[in-house]
Design a protein around this motif. Structure first.
Motif, PDB file in Angstrom:
ATOM      1  N   ALA A 744       0.840  -1.188   0.000  1.00 46.74           N
ATOM      2  CA  ALA A 744       0.000   0.000   0.000  1.00 46.74           C
ATOM      3  C   ALA A 744       0.876   1.239   0.000  1.00 46.74           C
ATOM      4  N   VAL A 745       0.334   2.317  -0.575  1.00 49.78           N
ATOM      5  CA  VAL A 745       0.976   3.632  -0.576  1.00 49.78           C
ATOM      6  C   VAL A 745       0.095   4.575   0.230  1.00 49.78           C
ATOM      7  N   VAL A 746       0.633   5.141   1.302  1.00 53.37           N
ATOM      8  CA  VAL A 746      -0.099   6.087   2.148  1.00 53.37           C
ATOM      9  C   VAL A 746       0.548   7.453   1.986  1.00 53.37           C
ATOM     10  N   THR A 747      -0.229   8.450   1.608  1.00 53.07           N
ATOM     11  CA  THR A 747       0.267   9.813   1.449  1.00 53.07           C
ATOM     12  C   THR A 747      -0.597  10.752   2.273  1.00 53.07           C
ATOM     13  N   ILE A 748       0.043  11.672   2.966  1.00 50.98           N
ATOM     14  CA  ILE A 748      -0.650  12.671   3.787  1.00 50.98           C
ATOM     15  C   ILE A 748      -0.216  14.049   3.314  1.00 50.98           C
ATOM     16  N   ALA A 749      -1.188  14.866   2.895  1.00 48.89           N
ATOM     17  CA  ALA A 749      -0.911  16.194   2.353  1.00 48.89           C
ATOM     18  C   ALA A 749      -1.289  17.259   3.366  1.00 48.89           C
ATOM     19  N   GLY A 750      -0.611  18.382   3.276  1.00 50.61           N
ATOM     20  CA  GLY A 750      -0.896  19.507   4.153  1.00 50.61           C
ATOM     21  C   GLY A 750      -0.175  20.735   3.658  1.00 50.61           C
ATOM     22  N   SER A 751       0.008  21.691   4.571  1.00 43.82           N
ATOM     23  CA  SER A 751       0.696  22.932   4.243  1.00 43.82           C
ATOM     24  C   SER A 751       2.158  22.834   4.651  1.00 43.82           C
ATOM     25  N   SER A 752       3.053  23.234   3.763  1.00 41.24           N
ATOM     26  CA  SER A 752       4.488  23.170   4.066  1.00 41.24           C
ATOM     27  C   SER A 752       4.891  24.173   5.128  1.00 41.24           C
ATOM     28  N   SER A 753       4.059  25.204   5.359  1.00 43.12           N
ATOM     29  CA  SER A 753       4.392  26.221   6.353  1.00 43.12           C
ATOM     30  C   SER A 753       3.881  25.879   7.745  1.00 43.12           C
ATOM     31  N   ALA A 754       3.106  24.803   7.896  1.00 44.71           N
ATOM     32  CA  ALA A 754       2.546  24.448   9.206  1.00 44.71           C
ATOM     33  C   ALA A 754       3.634  23.847  10.087  1.00 44.71           C
ATOM     34  N   LEU A 755       3.474  24.043  11.395  1.00 46.44           N
ATOM     35  CA  LEU A 755       4.407  23.462  12.348  1.00 46.44           C
ATOM     36  C   LEU A 755       4.230  21.946  12.370  1.00 46.44           C
ATOM     37  N   PRO A 756       5.340  21.170  12.270  1.00 52.19           N
ATOM     38  CA  PRO A 756       5.201  19.707  12.258  1.00 52.19           C
ATOM     39  C   PRO A 756       4.461  19.196  13.491  1.00 52.19           C
ATOM     40  N   GLY A 757       3.513  18.297  13.246  1.00 51.65           N
ATOM     41  CA  GLY A 757       2.760  17.701  14.338  1.00 51.65           C
ATOM     42  C   GLY A 757       1.531  18.468  14.753  1.00 51.65           C
ATOM     43  N   THR A 758       1.261  19.633  14.130  1.00 48.80           N
ATOM     44  CA  THR A 758       0.110  20.432  14.531  1.00 48.80           C
ATOM     45  C   THR A 758      -1.019  20.410  13.507  1.00 48.80           C
ATOM     46  N   GLU A 759      -0.723  20.056  12.239  1.00 49.07           N
ATOM     47  CA  GLU A 759      -1.742  20.060  11.200  1.00 49.07           C
ATOM     48  C   GLU A 759      -2.272  18.644  10.997  1.00 49.07           C
ATOM     49  N   VAL A 760      -3.588  18.525  10.885  1.00 46.78           N
ATOM     50  CA  VAL A 760      -4.198  17.212  10.695  1.00 46.78           C
ATOM     51  C   VAL A 760      -3.907  16.674   9.307  1.00 46.78           C
ATOM     52  N   GLY A 761      -4.194  17.455   8.251  1.00 49.20           N
ATOM     53  CA  GLY A 761      -3.924  17.039   6.882  1.00 49.20           C
ATOM     54  C   GLY A 761      -4.957  16.071   6.334  1.00 49.20           C
ATOM     55  N   THR A 762      -4.789  15.713   5.042  1.00 49.51           N
ATOM     56  CA  THR A 762      -5.653  14.742   4.387  1.00 49.51           C
ATOM     57  C   THR A 762      -4.819  13.542   3.971  1.00 49.51           C
ATOM     58  N   VAL A 763      -5.414  12.350   4.034  1.00 52.01           N
ATOM     59  CA  VAL A 763      -4.678  11.106   3.801  1.00 52.01           C
ATOM     60  C   VAL A 763      -5.348  10.307   2.694  1.00 52.01           C
ATOM     61  N   LYS A 764      -4.537   9.551   1.961  1.00 47.61           N
ATOM     62  CA  LYS A 764      -5.042   8.671   0.905  1.00 47.61           C
ATOM     63  C   LYS A 764      -4.222   7.390   0.923  1.00 47.61           C
ATOM     64  N   THR A 765      -4.896   6.250   0.817  1.00 46.36           N
ATOM     65  CA  THR A 765      -4.246   4.947   0.751  1.00 46.36           C
ATOM     66  C   THR A 765      -4.593   4.291  -0.586  1.00 46.36           C
ATOM     67  N   THR A 766      -3.568   3.933  -1.362  1.00 47.73           N
ATOM     68  CA  THR A 766      -3.780   3.338  -2.686  1.00 47.73           C
ATOM     69  C   THR A 766      -2.902   2.105  -2.826  1.00 47.73           C
ATOM     70  N   PRO A 767      -3.301   1.161  -3.685  1.00 50.53           N
ATOM     71  CA  PRO A 767      -2.456  -0.015  -3.943  1.00 50.53           C
ATOM     72  C   PRO A 767      -1.169   0.382  -4.662  1.00 50.53           C
ATOM     73  N   PHE A 768      -0.083  -0.244  -4.296  1.00 53.47           N
ATOM     74  CA  PHE A 768       1.209   0.049  -4.903  1.00 53.47           C
ATOM     75  C   PHE A 768       1.255  -0.379  -6.367  1.00 53.47           C
ATOM     76  N   ASP A 769       0.464  -1.373  -6.748  1.00 51.59           N
ATOM     77  CA  ASP A 769       0.479  -1.877  -8.115  1.00 51.59           C
ATOM     78  C   ASP A 769       0.022  -0.833  -9.134  1.00 51.59           C
ATOM     79  N   LEU A 770      -0.671   0.228  -8.685  1.00 52.68           N
ATOM     80  CA  LEU A 770      -1.150   1.250  -9.606  1.00 52.68           C
ATOM     81  C   LEU A 770      -0.029   2.144 -10.136  1.00 52.68           C
ATOM     82  N   TYR A 771       1.136   2.088  -9.542  1.00 50.49           N
ATOM     83  CA  TYR A 771       2.218   2.996  -9.896  1.00 50.49           C
ATOM     84  C   TYR A 771       3.229   2.255 -10.775  1.00 50.49           C
ATOM     85  N   PRO A 772       3.347   2.615 -12.037  1.00 46.66           N
ATOM     86  CA  PRO A 772       4.303   1.934 -12.924  1.00 46.66           C
ATOM     87  C   PRO A 772       5.743   2.287 -12.567  1.00 46.66           C
TER      88      PRO A 772
END
Length: 837
Positions: A744-772
């Protein structure tokens, strides 16, 4: 010599003697005194978490305009204003309260910005005439909206001024900063917490009013002390969250290192809450003199402003540092108990509150504040819209308006005629009479029409908020999230379910504990929160099991109990680490729990800003070690290239500003995976990267755009058939991949200017096989679509399913179901994620 005379007694004077029962008089007087102490001195209000003197200090500083962007003023001036206007008590008690509001070691989020000597854990502050103070940024959050009728005001002690009964408190101050006080017949002792975690729980309670204690404890796993350290044993914390009363033990943060060329010592970098270094040194000296402590040759306080707290306890040759440390925990304040007693005022009554009640009181207060503020703003905007509409009527027929005013005998007559002729109200007519001639231009009319439209939109929005309870709660939740983003900081205190030490206290002066441990096969483990441990046997830790185990695994290495492994750091170093330095974990069914582990900083000597990113085997027969850097460089180190008689050595020559992201063993059949901050994922065969010597600088792995960096590097098994046993280890060491189990591939997006550990962010989990797969040194493919406000990946992970996420304290965080879209956007997380494994 003057003669003293007695004044004459008036003729109408009649002497009256009233018999009073002494017991009744004492009882009544004592109750009045107890009432005064409880309600006006010792106990905080559950809504803003402040005692009366603290509330008056913060309010008076706001009234004086001592904002964070203005200059400090003498503390004596603040004390004088508070004492003269609001608090009729001595200046010493007011200054003591002011000092505590400014001490970063007493409060998790200080409310006063102090300049000068505000004391330490061992020494008191300078006199108020020498120190200066102003409001801290968090104090603005506590007082925001006071001019909008959000709270009730009450008279001061002489009925000449008004003061707020409670502050608006957009920050959950009582839980974040704690409180302590001794009243009559009762006392309070509340422990500080992390602002981000508390607000996450409060927002969950806003969205789910009937949330259970277990739901909230997943977001608030335990206290977060201003001085850091470790909390050992969470049973008492859970009791306090349930009943309002409990106890827990706090331990200093220590590590064992070589303090001289031939002598080891214990270095203390964090102390338990409200324990000063001088108190620890004094107790150590008393213990040595009383023969309670043995094996200690010297104690040095090397604390300074640049490096912070540093106590060095030198151990005599021949003594076991782990055994001496256990003695120190037993006989000195390096381990202290904290008794929680959550007593606060609710609706004017002292109550003992659990976590749910504490959060509910503050949430209800914020809902009431936002409702009153919305009503106030609605009334003001309706009033302004009424005036603007009247002014537009007057400008439309301004010539007649001027004629009416000029032909009127006085202002009252003009006001009456304006109302009759143009059908205006009294406020509108008065406003037109006070109108300046420069407002009669064409541009003023355009500005008024714009203001009219803006006011109508604001009025509609405020009316919608007041009419819909769900929308009102949404506004409250959004404001809470903004406070967390602006003032939140990462967790400082490590939470441990058990002691996590080397074992029971050893009283013998010359302990032979390392020799008594057989050199049996085991596994060395590292968790996502940086805890190290080892298993007691060679049984590989299972990945599946209890869903709510503490923490997740980031790396594991096969070794022996008396062997050595390597810790790979972000500076490209490999530090030799004896496995005996790691606490052993008892065998468990299912997923391993590292709550008994030791923080990596206690067993690995790291430079400032350096961190451990992986574990490596020192066995010459082990596969080559693959490294990935933030600059997109990959390298495989030649197996067996281990210098003899050295504790640390470089694995890669890094360019300026670059650092190692992760390291893991890799064979030619494995796949190297890199994920960049702009959501590009690239994977290619490890055979494309030839093994190099330690001095080499590696080769290009992924092509990065300007300003981007690698946020994840790992090694995954090939897509084809696996080994003969049907299993293959992922390179980041997080678990086992068997036949039919995907990646699985888990990615969490947010703001680069936010203090680490303070922003919740959005997450997506996708199968690794989808990535060539693509070639080395290319740009990869997109793995995440950013939403509004997102501009970077703050965290990424590739590994075997199912992935597990954890917070900063090791608490589990739910991930969404698998998303089949390779470049889709994510969903909002319930809490900030610290690691995935």
């Amino acid at each position: 010599m003057a003669r003293r005379t007695t004044p004459p007694v008036p003729e109408d004077f009649t002497e009256q003697i009233v018999d009073v029962d002494v017991s009744e008089e004492m009882r009544g007087s004592f109750l009045e005194y107890a009432y005064s102490v409880i309600y006006t001195r010792a106990l905080p209000d559950a809504r803003d978490g402040l005692k009366p003197v603290q509330r008056r200090i913060v309010y008076q500083m706001a009234d004086m305009g001592l904002r964070p962007d203005r200059a400090h003023v003498k503390s004596a001036r603040v004390v004088g204003e508070v004492m003269g206007k609001l608090h009729p008590h001595g200046d010493a008690s007011i200054y003591d309260a002011l000092v505590r509001l400014a001490q970063p070691f007493a409060l998790r989020v200080p409310l006063v910005d102090g300049h000068g000597n505000f004391g330490s854990l061992d020494d008191g502050p300078a006199a108020s005439r020498y120190t200066e103070a102003r409001m801290a940024p968090a104090a603005l959050v506590m007082t925001a909206g006071l001019d909008e009728d959000v709270v009730d005001f009450v008279p001061n002690y002489d009925n000449r001024l008004r003061q707020p009964e409670v502050l608006p408190a957009a920050m959950p101050n009582l839980l974040v900063n704690g409180a302590s006080g001794i009243a009559v017949g009762m006392a309070t002792n509340m422990v500080p917490h992390n602002l981000v975690e508390v607000i996450s729980a409060a927002r969950h309670l806003v969205a789910h009013p009937h949330a259970s204690l277990e739901d909230l404890m997943r977001l608030v796993p335990g206290p977060d002390l201003p001085t850091g350290g470790k909390i050992v044993g969470l049973g008492g914390v859970r009791d306090a969250y349930r009943t309002g009363r409990g106890a827990f033990r706090t331990r200093a943060t220590t590590r064992i290192e070589n303090v001289t060329a031939k002598r080891r010592g214990i270095v203390v970098t964090e102390l338990p809450y409200l324990v000063g270094p001088e108190k620890v040194i004094e107790k150590i000296k008393e213990g040595v003199q009383a023969k309670k402590l043995s094996g200690i040759s010297d104690v040095m306080d090397l604390t300074d402003r640049a490096n912070g707290l540093r106590l060095v306890i030198e151990i005599k040759t021949g003594f076991n540092p782990e055994a001496v440390l256990e003695q120190l925990y037993r006989y000195t304040p390096l381990e202290e108990s904290f008794n929680i007693n959550n007593v606060a005022l609710v609706d004017g009554q002292p109550r003992t509150l659990g976590l749910v009640e504490l959060l509910q009181v503050w949430v209800d207060h914020r809902i009431d504040v936002v409702r009153r503020r919305s009503s106030f703003r609605l009334a003001r905007r309706l009033e302004r819209l009424h005036l603007v509409e009247g002014l537009l009527l007057a400008i439309a027929d301004i010539d007649e308006v001027i004629q009416v005013i000029r032909t009127s005998d006085d202002a009252d007559t003009a006001r009456t005629r304006l109302r009759e002729i143009f059908d205006l109200s009294e406020p509108q007519a008065e406003y037109i009479l006070e109108l300046r001639l420069r407002r009669l231009t064409r541009f003023s009319r355009i500005e008024l029409e714009r203001e009219q439209a803006a006011l109508a939109a604001e009025i509609a929005e405020l009316q919608a908020v007041l009419a819909d309870e769900a929308r009102l709660r949404g506004v409250v939740s959004d404001e809470m999230a903004e406070v967390a983003r602006a003032h939140g900081t990462p967790r400082r205190t490590i939470l441990l379910d058990s002691a996590g030490g080397p074992g029971p206290a050893v009283v013998s002066a010359r302990s032979a504990t390392p020799l008594e441990i057989p050199d049996t096969p085991c596994w060395a483990l590292m968790s996502a929160t940086g805890l190290l441990a080892r298993t007691t046997d060679d049984a590989r830790p299972a990945r599946d099991g209890a869903r709510h185990r503490h923490d997740v695994l980031r790396a594991l290495v096969p070794t022996t109990a008396r062997g050595e492994i390597g810790a790979v750091t972000s500076r490209g170093r490999l530090v030799r680490l004896p496995v005996l330095d790691l606490p052993s974990l008892p065998p468990t069914d299912g997923a391993p729990s590292l709550s008994g582990g030791v923080p990596v900083g206690e067993v690995v000597v790291l430079d400032a800003g350096e961190s451990v990113v992986g574990l490596a085997s020192l066995d010459p027969a082990a596969p080559s070690l693959a490294l990935g850097t933030a600059g997109g460089v990959v390298k495989r180190v030649v197996p067996g290239d281990v210098p003899a008689n050295r504790d640390a050595w470089d694995l890669i020559t890094l360019k300026d500003g670059d650092e190692v992201v992760s390291a893991a063993p890799a064979t030619d059949d494995d796949e190297l995976v890199l994920v960049s901050s702009d959501a590009s994922l690239l994977h290619f065969p490890a055979a494309l990267v030839r093994p190099q010597g330690r001095a080499a600088g590696g080769m290009a792995g992924i092509k990065l755009a300007d300003g981007q960096r690698v946020v994840f590097f790992g090694v995954c098994p090939p897509a084809g058939p696996e080994g003969s046993d049907g299993t293959q280890d992922p390179a980041d060491g997080t678990g086992e991949v068997g036949t039919g189990r995907g990646l699985a591939v888990v990615t969490i997006a947010g703001s680069s200017s936010a203090l680490p550990g303070t922003e919740v962010g959005t997450v997506k989990t996708t199968p690794f096989d989808l990535y060539p797969g693509k070639g080395r040194a290319t740009g990869g493919v997109r793995a995440h679509r950013f939403l509004k406000g997102e501009d970077a990946l703050v965290l990424a992970w590739v590994g075997p399913t199912p992935p597990r996420a954890t917070g900063s304290a090791g608490q589990p965080i739910d991930l969404p179901p698998v998303d089949p879209r390779r470049d889709g956007s994510g969903v909002v997380l319930p809490a900030p994620v610290h690691g995935i494994g």
